[in-house]
Design a protein around this motif. Structure first.
Motif, PDB file in Angstrom:
ATOM      1  N   LYS A 150       0.807  -1.224   0.000  1.00  0.00           N
ATOM      2  CA  LYS A 150       0.000   0.000   0.000  1.00  0.00           C
ATOM      3  C   LYS A 150       0.837   1.269   0.000  1.00  0.00           C
ATOM      4  CE  LYS A 150      -4.366  -1.661   1.431  1.00  0.00           C
ATOM      5  NZ  LYS A 150      -4.026  -3.058   1.768  1.00  0.00           N
ATOM      6  N   GLU A 169       7.429  -4.804   4.850  1.00  0.00           N
ATOM      7  CA  GLU A 169       8.343  -5.886   5.239  1.00  0.00           C
ATOM      8  C   GLU A 169       8.251  -7.093   4.338  1.00  0.00           C
ATOM      9  OE1 GLU A 169       7.200  -7.380   9.106  1.00  0.00           O
ATOM     10  OE2 GLU A 169       5.762  -5.735   9.091  1.00  0.00           O
ATOM     11  N   GLU A 170       7.183  -7.156   3.594  1.00  0.00           N
ATOM     12  CA  GLU A 170       7.091  -8.310   2.709  1.00  0.00           C
ATOM     13  C   GLU A 170       7.138  -7.838   1.273  1.00  0.00           C
ATOM     14  OE1 GLU A 170       4.159 -12.019   1.727  1.00  0.00           O
ATOM     15  OE2 GLU A 170       3.466  -9.952   1.719  1.00  0.00           O
ATOM     16  N   SER A 209       4.029 -10.866  -4.068  1.00  0.00           N
ATOM     17  CA  SER A 209       4.143 -12.056  -4.924  1.00  0.00           C
ATOM     18  C   SER A 209       3.846 -11.671  -6.368  1.00  0.00           C
ATOM     19  CB  SER A 209       3.145 -13.122  -4.528  1.00  0.00           C
ATOM     20  OG  SER A 209       3.091 -13.253  -3.164  1.00  0.00           O
ATOM     21  N   ASN A 257       2.190 -12.785  -9.822  1.00  0.00           N
ATOM     22  CA  ASN A 257       1.267 -13.727 -10.442  1.00  0.00           C
ATOM     23  C   ASN A 257       1.540 -13.748 -11.931  1.00  0.00           C
ATOM     24  OD1 ASN A 257      -0.486 -14.485  -8.169  1.00  0.00           O
ATOM     25  ND2 ASN A 257      -0.815 -12.273  -8.123  1.00  0.00           N
ATOM     26  N   GLN A 306       2.024 -18.622  -8.902  1.00  0.00           N
ATOM     27  CA  GLN A 306       2.455 -17.529  -8.037  1.00  0.00           C
ATOM     28  C   GLN A 306       3.922 -17.692  -7.659  1.00  0.00           C
ATOM     29  OE1 GLN A 306       0.431 -16.753  -4.016  1.00  0.00           O
ATOM     30  NE2 GLN A 306      -0.573 -15.466  -5.517  1.00  0.00           N
ATOM     31  N   ARG A 353       6.681 -16.301  -5.084  1.00  0.00           N
ATOM     32  CA  ARG A 353       6.895 -15.483  -3.879  1.00  0.00           C
ATOM     33  C   ARG A 353       8.254 -14.819  -3.971  1.00  0.00           C
ATOM     34  NH1 ARG A 353       4.770 -19.993   0.421  1.00  0.00           N
ATOM     35  NH2 ARG A 353       2.560 -19.729   0.009  1.00  0.00           N
ATOM     36  N   SER A 405      -1.545 -15.652  -2.104  1.00  0.00           N
ATOM     37  CA  SER A 405      -1.793 -14.272  -1.668  1.00  0.00           C
ATOM     38  C   SER A 405      -3.057 -13.726  -2.310  1.00  0.00           C
ATOM     39  CB  SER A 405      -0.599 -13.388  -2.000  1.00  0.00           C
ATOM     40  OG  SER A 405      -0.389 -13.396  -3.392  1.00  0.00           O
ATOM     41  N   THR A 450       5.961 -17.290   5.919  1.00  0.00           N
ATOM     42  CA  THR A 450       5.580 -16.463   4.775  1.00  0.00           C
ATOM     43  C   THR A 450       4.263 -15.760   5.056  1.00  0.00           C
ATOM     44  OG1 THR A 450       6.307 -18.431   3.602  1.00  0.00           O
ATOM     45  CG2 THR A 450       5.608 -16.572   2.273  1.00  0.00           C
ATOM     46  N   TYR A 451       3.334 -16.499   5.661  1.00  0.00           N
ATOM     47  CA  TYR A 451       2.006 -15.932   5.892  1.00  0.00           C
ATOM     48  C   TYR A 451       2.038 -14.773   6.881  1.00  0.00           C
ATOM     49  CZ  TYR A 451       0.472 -20.423   3.903  1.00  0.00           C
ATOM     50  OH  TYR A 451       0.288 -21.515   3.120  1.00  0.00           O
ATOM     51  N   LYS A 481       4.089 -12.597   7.231  1.00  0.00           N
ATOM     52  CA  LYS A 481       4.513 -11.349   6.602  1.00  0.00           C
ATOM     53  C   LYS A 481       3.484 -10.803   5.630  1.00  0.00           C
ATOM     54  CE  LYS A 481       9.090 -12.947   6.268  1.00  0.00           C
ATOM     55  NZ  LYS A 481       9.991 -13.249   5.155  1.00  0.00           N
ATOM     56  N   SER A 482       2.402 -11.510   5.490  1.00  0.00           N
ATOM     57  CA  SER A 482       1.407 -11.126   4.494  1.00  0.00           C
ATOM     58  C   SER A 482       0.925  -9.692   4.689  1.00  0.00           C
ATOM     59  CB  SER A 482       0.223 -12.078   4.584  1.00  0.00           C
ATOM     60  OG  SER A 482      -0.871 -11.559   3.896  1.00  0.00           O
ATOM     61  N   GLN A 483       0.563  -9.079   3.597  1.00  0.00           N
ATOM     62  CA  GLN A 483       0.043  -7.704   3.677  1.00  0.00           C
ATOM     63  C   GLN A 483      -1.354  -7.704   4.275  1.00  0.00           C
ATOM     64  OE1 GLN A 483       0.313  -5.713  -0.124  1.00  0.00           O
ATOM     65  NE2 GLN A 483       2.175  -6.836  -0.585  1.00  0.00           N
ATOM     66  N   LYS A 520      -3.326  -8.144   6.990  1.00  0.00           N
ATOM     67  CA  LYS A 520      -2.974  -8.237   8.408  1.00  0.00           C
ATOM     68  C   LYS A 520      -3.912  -9.134   9.200  1.00  0.00           C
ATOM     69  CE  LYS A 520       0.660  -6.066   7.887  1.00  0.00           C
ATOM     70  NZ  LYS A 520       1.792  -6.959   7.650  1.00  0.00           N
TER      71      LYS A 520
END
Lengths: 467, 998
Positions: free
Chosen positions: A365, A417-418, A421, A423, A464, A466, B379, B411-412, B414-416, B418
């Motif tokens: 975002k 922080e991430e 991904s 696609n 996907q 990552r 995701s 991995t999860y 860190k997912s956007q 929240k």
């Protein structure tokens, strides 16, 4: 019919609230009483099962069509739906089953439309969901698209269709071949003829299929050119992790058929390597026993386009991944920019060209804008939805396509922080990645020689990467 | 396509345009209701005029606009009188639209709606089945209580209709009438009972639906139809399949004993789930325990299995829940593959299927473990799907796969998304509690997350850590200190409350920090969330008890603040704590134990799946999805301790055939007598049953055709034993087949008698042979046997031999000797294998026309090549005989059916003097034998023809085929179709006949 009215006490679950010592029990005063819809109306029997009413709602929340199969249910019931819609972050997250004080709402989201059905009693939810999708499929089939405009333009046909598809809320005729005999789809020619002759697009004979053991096929089909085409379409679902190794991959395939054959042809389709197919679901026309014993697809086909089978290739087989992606996406700490570098190349593509490649990235975002240079194709970045789409096109191994550049971040915001991904979409013509091959197609029951064709395509499914 | 819609628009364009115009004006000028009203009135006037015009096109236009109004939810009720006039319109589209209108508004305008009833009553008698059906549909959809008797009558008639499509609609109408007037229940149950016996695949789904609606508790109605339903299931349309499977699941739970072994733990030997060879395992199971599965139980499980391959997700789910609820646990494994396949479908299907998998995976992990990776989250999945997948992953976690899973969870986290990240943290906590090996790893991982930048993540971690620490009250002082520091920065109330509680619980372990925290909290008390305030009070109380020196004043201060708080919970709590901990004269005995009360060892929370308590709902139901009992939910009963009598499922005739003793014979005589007398009484009563008689013939033909051409269901079910090679099921099947073949003989003979009867009375054209009841039971037994016709063939040979012996004994009782029939021929051999339904309709006509006065015989369109065995070479000592029906006019007499007999000599010697002797024919039957054959060379074959007058019945002609040395008893039984005469008839005549026969 005496129903047991049940009251269910459920303590509203707020995370972590439950075990803060003995005394919290006192704060459980917020327990809410949830009761099944129609609890009081339950004394009267015969509530009527299945689908009570259907509302079509567009994205902006207008109810533009309603149909009732029993007593009329007020539009206001949809308020519960709107409430749930508001609560959900996006349309995808609207729960398909909503409980209201007197009804249950089961909805599907298709082509930017909500199909909301009103239910009063216990019914398998999948039953309703599957049916609603069948309705949407039928609209698609009749009008070429399932959109608000198409439905509004053809409201009478829509109504006639819904009338035939459900009786008293129970599905009556859902096979497209039967429906098309009952209600003819709109075409330019027919509407012109109708307006001149005053004839209608409602059939007056009972569709023969309705009564036979092969309800999917109509009788008296005639073609001057008899053709049978099969499209073997395979999709690779995969999750590739940061380092490029495959976390999960499997092949999902379908065989779509377009059959234009006169009379009552009886076809059998055999494969070179049927053992590849691990799990198969069939169109009702396929004789299951024949498949079980001989691994041959034997069927009397419906007329026109239909999905013959869908299958999954056994997971023991290693799935070839036709593309690889090199990526480096980084955001600098305490500065409002980041770097973005993605290169895509062919791998295990069996000597075929990979085309129609598209990369879609949902950026974090905090990303404001992106300044990128593609070596091939074009890219767009939507600053509202933060979606980056890179339309690559064909991959030529000599010059690998890449997309490089800077990412502008909101200043002051912490760095994401991430990494997002990627696609990936692609398409490989003339190849079924699993190695599935059609051996032969035989026709019995009719004398003519049909024209036969098989086409293979491999596509990316939910593919996907990552980062 | 837009051009299409454009064109369509043009056709009815004018109307819509004006309507849109109206809408616009009405919204633009909200000046008053008056304006709106008048414009509406004007528009409706114009519609009324159009409806009253002579031109169909104008009427159609008007109706289309009205339907448009209904679709938008606008009121068009005042047009009722104008619209209802058009109910008898010749134009079918106008008619249909009027129906749409009627169904919508009849309830509001009951008196006017009655005007239309006569039209429907007329239409109910229409020769076109489509019109009959739709008339019934509309009539039953008009919710006007006054017409209940008319509806009841219409339903009763339609339930006996010739057309299965009309009968299907009758089944639908039952539900409608029931919801309109529950008083009719008893009568409706009668109709349901009758329709349940219907063997048409069209009717099955609808009538079971009606059953579920009207009388789901009348399980006794199902007994006799249970096997038929199981066998028809594959061919029923998909929606009907779902309903039937759910009903049969409930049925099975009341009628069979549990196939689950007592020692069947939650995880019975996991390996066996994936044994491909189910059957072998089953055999070993059999040896181990005395439990044997009821063959009917097995039948259901076996016949539903192919449906797992259905394209319809609802069907797959229905089968899955059936397996889950009624199959032996070792066999339920096969459903997981199909359920995982459904996950490729759209999000709504995924949502429901994942919920069900979540419930299943709690109880039987093994089922879904091999598909672990299919539940990995993408995701792009919607959040609700993600959390469900996470739930399943947690349920599936074990020592072996936890390390892979934790990597995935990383991995999860860190997912956007929240919300999803928070759910993952909860999941990690659950894994940590369930699998002790990883508890420490998880804890340290979660502690790392405490320094995460996102507050939601941190808060969730705090909450989970709190739970984990509570489970191991070991030395975690460091973590607690770290968390105490977090209090300064974190704002999420739940997290703050958790930290405070943790400090309070461990206040003796962190003696320095705790009072300081309390001090800070006292300062901010008023601005805290209620949840936090409660925990501050708790912390104060605990510190007061352990460290009153330092905290007495602070606690008093906080208690004072709490006393005047706005929230009554907090005021309550304050009062309670004060009484308990602060000693005063009024404090009772409890305050002595205050310390014990507050600082008792609290049980560690059990981190459980939210799906834990869902398993008491039947899977796949709405109630399961909502986790609340939905209206109309039917509870799945527990297995009975002792199985109810399984013989109730035997169809009556089987019982008779089974107990074949002289006594049985005597028993048999009774119904026969009654049969005759009854038919005399009803000689010239209603005409419906002659219809049903002829129909049963043609329908069985239909089924037969299906068996021949497409090897569909009937063969499917019977060839199962080979493919599955189930030891037990095989024998059981054979047993069933044997039983069936007997039934068959019986059924046919009954039929035969009926035919006979018919011929006697055929001079009066609406001749009556039997009551409807009678014929329907006939057809039922026939369907039973047909569905397993293939297996019958297998056992046929053996059967025959046995019977022949008996045949010799039974000398003169042939009329009643029902068991003597050879089930040689399939009931009706119809023309061309892939016969179109229209041809069937033709045949129905032919059947009817036998009683008509104008008969012009035509040549047969098709002659089947099928031959039937008259004498097998094994039983004929090398002489084999086959017979077939050439369908030619018999040269020996015009009432005779010509039969061709082919004789083969399979021995290596000459067979001499083949001739026929000892004809045992039922009364009235005649036979013209072939001339004796002098000799038949080895490997030689000869075809002779003879004529038999079967008296229009299907009774068997028994006689002896003799050679020089031996005599063999043989019999010929004609299929009904071979008794018919091909007749040419004009369409008009046909219609007339049809009308005549209703």
């Amino acid at each position: 019919m005496s129903e047991v009215v049940s009251f269910k006490l459920s303590v509203r679950q707020s995370t972590g609230h439950s075990n803060c010592g003995v005394l919290t029990a006192f704060s459980a005063a917020s327990a809410s009483v949830r009761r099944g819809p129609g609890a009081e109306s339950l004394t009267g029997p015969g509530l009527g099962k299945m689908i009570h009413s259907l509302f079509l709602i567009n994205c902006s929340g207008d109810i533009f069509l309603e149909k009732h199969w029993k007593s009329v249910v007020s539009q206001s019931v949809c308020d519960y739906f709107f409430e749930a819609q508001e609560k959900a972050a996006d349309v995808e997250n609207v729960p398909p089953v909503i409980s209201t004080p007197h009804h249950y709402l089961i909805s599907i989201y298709r082509d930017k439309l909500f199909f909301v059905s009103v239910i009063q009693t216990e019914v398998p939810p999948l039953f309703v969901i599957e049916f609603l999708h069948r309705v949407a499929d039928t609209f698609q089939d009749y009008f070429g698209e399932c959109s608000e405009a198409a439905i509004k333009d053809n409201v009478v046909i829509v109504y006639e269709l819904l009338e035939e598809m459900l009786d008293n809320g129970f599905p009556l005729a859902t096979e497209s071949n039967i429906l098309k005999e009952l209600i003819k789809p709109p075409t330019i020619l027919r509407s012109v003829v109708n307006s001149i002759t005053g004839s209608s697009n409602v059939g007056d004979t009972l569709p023969t299929g309705q009564l036979s053991n092969i309800p999917w096929r109509r009788a008296g089909v005639k073609y001057t050119n008899n053709e049978a085409y099969f499209d073997v379409v395979e999709e690779i679902d995969a999750i590739i992790d940061k380092s490029g190794s495959t976390v999960f991959a499997e092949i999902q395939g379908v065989i779509d058929a377009c059959i234009k054959l006169s009379g009552m042809p009886d076809l059998s389709l055999s494969f070179m390597n049927p053992r590849l197919l691990d799990d198969v679901s069939f169109h009702p026309c396929i004789r299951f026993k024949r498949w079980e014993s001989e691994r041959v697809l034997s069927f009397i086909p419906p007329d026109g386009n239909f999905r013959l089978i869908s299958y999954r290739v056994s997971s023991q087989n290693l799935v070839a991944i036709p593309v690889y992606v090199k990526h480096s996406i980084s955001f600098k700490e305490n500065s409002s920019c980041g770097r973005f570098d993605v290169t895509i190349g062919p791998k295990q593509n069996m000597g075929k060209t990979i085309e129609g490649v598209t990369v879609t990235v949902h950026m974090p975002k905090v990303v404001l804008n992106m300044n990128l240079t593609p070596t091939q194709g074009s890219y767009t970045f939507d600053p509202v939805t933060k979606v980056l789409t890179w339309d690559v096109g064909k991959i030529t191994p000599q010059k690998l396509p890449s997309l490089k550049g800077l990412v502008n971040l909101q200043s002051g915001a912490p760095k994401p922080e991430e990494n997002p991904s990627l696609n990936i979409q692609f398409k490989i013509q003339q190849l079924a990645i699993s190695g599935l091959k059609v051996n032969r197609l035989d026709m019995y029951g009719e004398k003519y020689k049909p024209f036969k064709g098989v086409k293979y395509v491999t596509k990316a499914g939910k593919f996907q990467v990552r980062t | 396509m837009s051009s299409n819609s454009f064109a369509y628009n043009e056709q009815s364009g004018g109307g819509e345009a004006t309507e849109l115009g109206q809408e616009a004006t009405s919204t633009i000028s909200p000046s008053g209701a008056f304006g709106l009203f008048s414009s509406d009135l004007k528009k409706n006037e114009d519609l009324k005029q159009m409806l009253e015009s002579n031109k169909d096109s104008a009427k159609l236009d008007a109706m289309k606009r009205i339907v448009g109004m209904i679709a938008k939810g606008k009121n068009a009720s005042e047009l009722f009188p104008a619209v209802v006039k058009n109910v008898a319109s010749k134009n079918i589209e106008i008619k249909k639209l009027v129906y749409v209108y009627l169904v919508r508004y009849a309830e509001e305008q009951q008196d006017l709606a009655l005007l239309s009833i006569s039209t429907f009553q007329r239409a109910l008698k229409d020769p076109n089945q489509l019109i009959r059906a739709s008339a019934l549909r509309v009539l039953s959809s008009i919710r006007v209580p006054i017409i209940v008797p008319i509806m009841m009558l219409a339903i009763k008639e339609a339930a006996a209709d010739l057309s299965p499509y009309v009968r299907k609609n009758a089944a639908h109408a039952i539900q409608k009438l029931y919801s309109l007037d529950p008083e009719q229940k008893e009568m409706l149950i009668e109709v349901i009972e009758k329709l349940l016996k219907d063997k048409s695949i069209l009717v099955a789904g609808s009538v079971v639906m009606a059953f579920e609606e009207v009388c789901p508790d009348r399980i006794d109605l199902i007994h006799k139809n249970y096997r038929k339903l199981c066998n028809l299931l594959v061919d029923v349309e998909e929606w009907g399949q779902v309903v039937i499977i759910h009903m049969l699941t409930r049925y099975a739970r009341t009628q069979f004993v549990s196939p689950w072994r007592e020692d069947d733990g939650l995880e019975d030997n996991e390996k066996s789930f994936y044994d491909s060879d189910d059957e072998q395992k089953e055999k070993t199971d059999k040896r181990k325990k005395p439990y044997t599965m009821d063959p009917d139980h097995r039948l259901l499980i076996r016949n539903t299995k192919p449906l797992l391959q259905s394209r319809n997700a609802a069907v797959v789910m229905a089968v899955a829940q059936l397996y889950w609820h009624i199959s032996p646990k070792s066999e339920a494994g096969i459903i997981s593959k199909s359920l995982v396949r459904l996950l490729r479908s759209n999000r709504e299907v995924q949502y429901i299927v994942l919920q069900n998998i979540a419930t299943m995976s709690i109880q039987r992990k093994g089922m879904f473990e091999p598909y672990l990776k299919s539940f990995y989250v993408r995701s792009t999945d919607p959040t609700m799907i993600k959390t469900l997948k996470l739930e399943i992953l947690t349920n599936l976690a074990n020592e072996a796969n936890i390390s892979t899973l934790l990597r995935e969870f990383q991995t999860y986290v860190k997912s956007q998304d929240k919300q999803f990240a928070a759910a993952t943290i909860q999941t990690i906590g659950r894994c940590a509690t369930n699998i002790s090996e990883v508890t420490d790893t998880c804890l340290s991982g979660l502690v790392c997350l405490l320094s995460n930048r996102d507050e939601i993540v941190v808060a969730e971690s705090v909450v989970v850590i709190k739970k984990l620490l509570q489970m191991q009250p070991a030395q975690h002082g460091e973590i607690i200190k770290h968390m105490a520091k977090l209090l300064d920065s974190i704002t999420v109330p739940v997290a703050r409350a958790s930290i405070l509680w943790l400090i309070g619980e461990n206040c003796e372990r962190v003696p320095k920090i705790a009072p300081d925290v309390l001090r800070k909290m006292a300062k901010s008390f008023t601005s805290e969330d209620d949840l936090v305030k409660l925990q501050i009070l708790n912390l104060g109380a605990k510190l007061y008890l352990t460290n009153s020196k330092q905290t007495k004043l602070l606690t008093q201060y906080i208690l004072n603040l709490g006393k005047y708080d706005q929230n009554y919970d907090i005021r309550d709590r304050t009062r309670f704590i004060r009484q308990l901990i602060v000693p005063n004269e009024k404090s009772g005995a409890l305050s002595k134990y205050a310390k014990k009360i507050f600082l008792a060892q609290k049980p560690a929370p059990l981190l459980e799946s939210p799906f834990k308590d869902r398993d008491h709902f039947q899977l796949g139901t709405l109630s399961h999805t909502l986790n609340a009992k939905a209206a109309g939910y039917l509870e799945l009963s527990n297995w009975p301790e002792v199985a109810p009598d399984p013989s109730v499922r035997n169809v009556e005739v089987i019982d008779l055939a089974k107990e074949w003793t002289p006594a049985g014979k005597a028993k048999n005589e009774n119904p026969t007598k009654k049969f005759y007398s009854e038919s005399e009484e009803e000689e010239d009563s209603s005409d419906s049953s002659s219809d049903s008689g002829s129909e049963s013939g043609s329908e069985s033909g239909e089924e037969d055709e299906e068996g021949d051409s497409s090897e569909d269901s009937s063969e499917d079910s019977s060839s199962e034993p080979e493919s599955e090679s189930g030891h037990q099921s095989d024998t059981e099947n054979r047993r069933a087949a044997k039983r069936n073949s007997k039934t068959k003989g019986k059924g046919d003979s009954k039929d035969g008698k009926k035919e006979n009867e018919k011929s006697k009375t055929s001079d009066s054209s609406n001749a009556e042979s039997s009551s409807v009841e009678e014929s329907s039971s006939d057809s039922e037994s026939e369907s039973e046997s047909e569905s397993e016709s293939e297996s019958r063939k297998v056992t046929k040979e053996k059967e025959k031999k046995a019977k022949q012996d008996r045949n010799r004994l039974a000398t003169d009782a042939s009329l009643l000797d029902l068991d003597d029939f050879n089930p040689v021929s399939t009931p009706v051999a119809l023309p061309t294998p892939a016969l179109s339904p229209s041809l069937i309709a033709d045949l129905e006509g032919l059947n009817l026309s036998t009683s008509s006065s104008v008969i012009s015989v035509s040549t047969p369109v098709f002659v089947p090549m099928k031959t039937h065995v008259l004498l097998h070479r094994m039983s004929g000592k090398g002489l084999a005989a086959h017979y077939s029906f050439p369908r030619q006019p018999c040269i020996f007499g015009d009432k005779m059916v010509s039969v061709q007999i082919t004789l083969n000599n399979t021995t290596d010697k000459k067979i001499e003097n083949i001739h026929i002797r000892e004809k045992k024919l039922p009364i009235g039957m005649q036979m013209h034998v072939f001339n004796p054959i002098e000799s038949l060379e080895p490997e030689g074959s000869i075809t002779v023809s003879m004529g038999i007058d079967f008296c229009d019945s299907t009774q068997t002609a028994s006689f002896q085929l003799c050679t020089k040395d031996d005599c063999f008893s043989v019999n010929i039984q004609p299929p009904v179709g071979e008794l018919l005469l091909p007749v040419a008839m004009s369409e008009k005549d046909f219609k007339k006949e049809q009308e005549f026969h209703g």
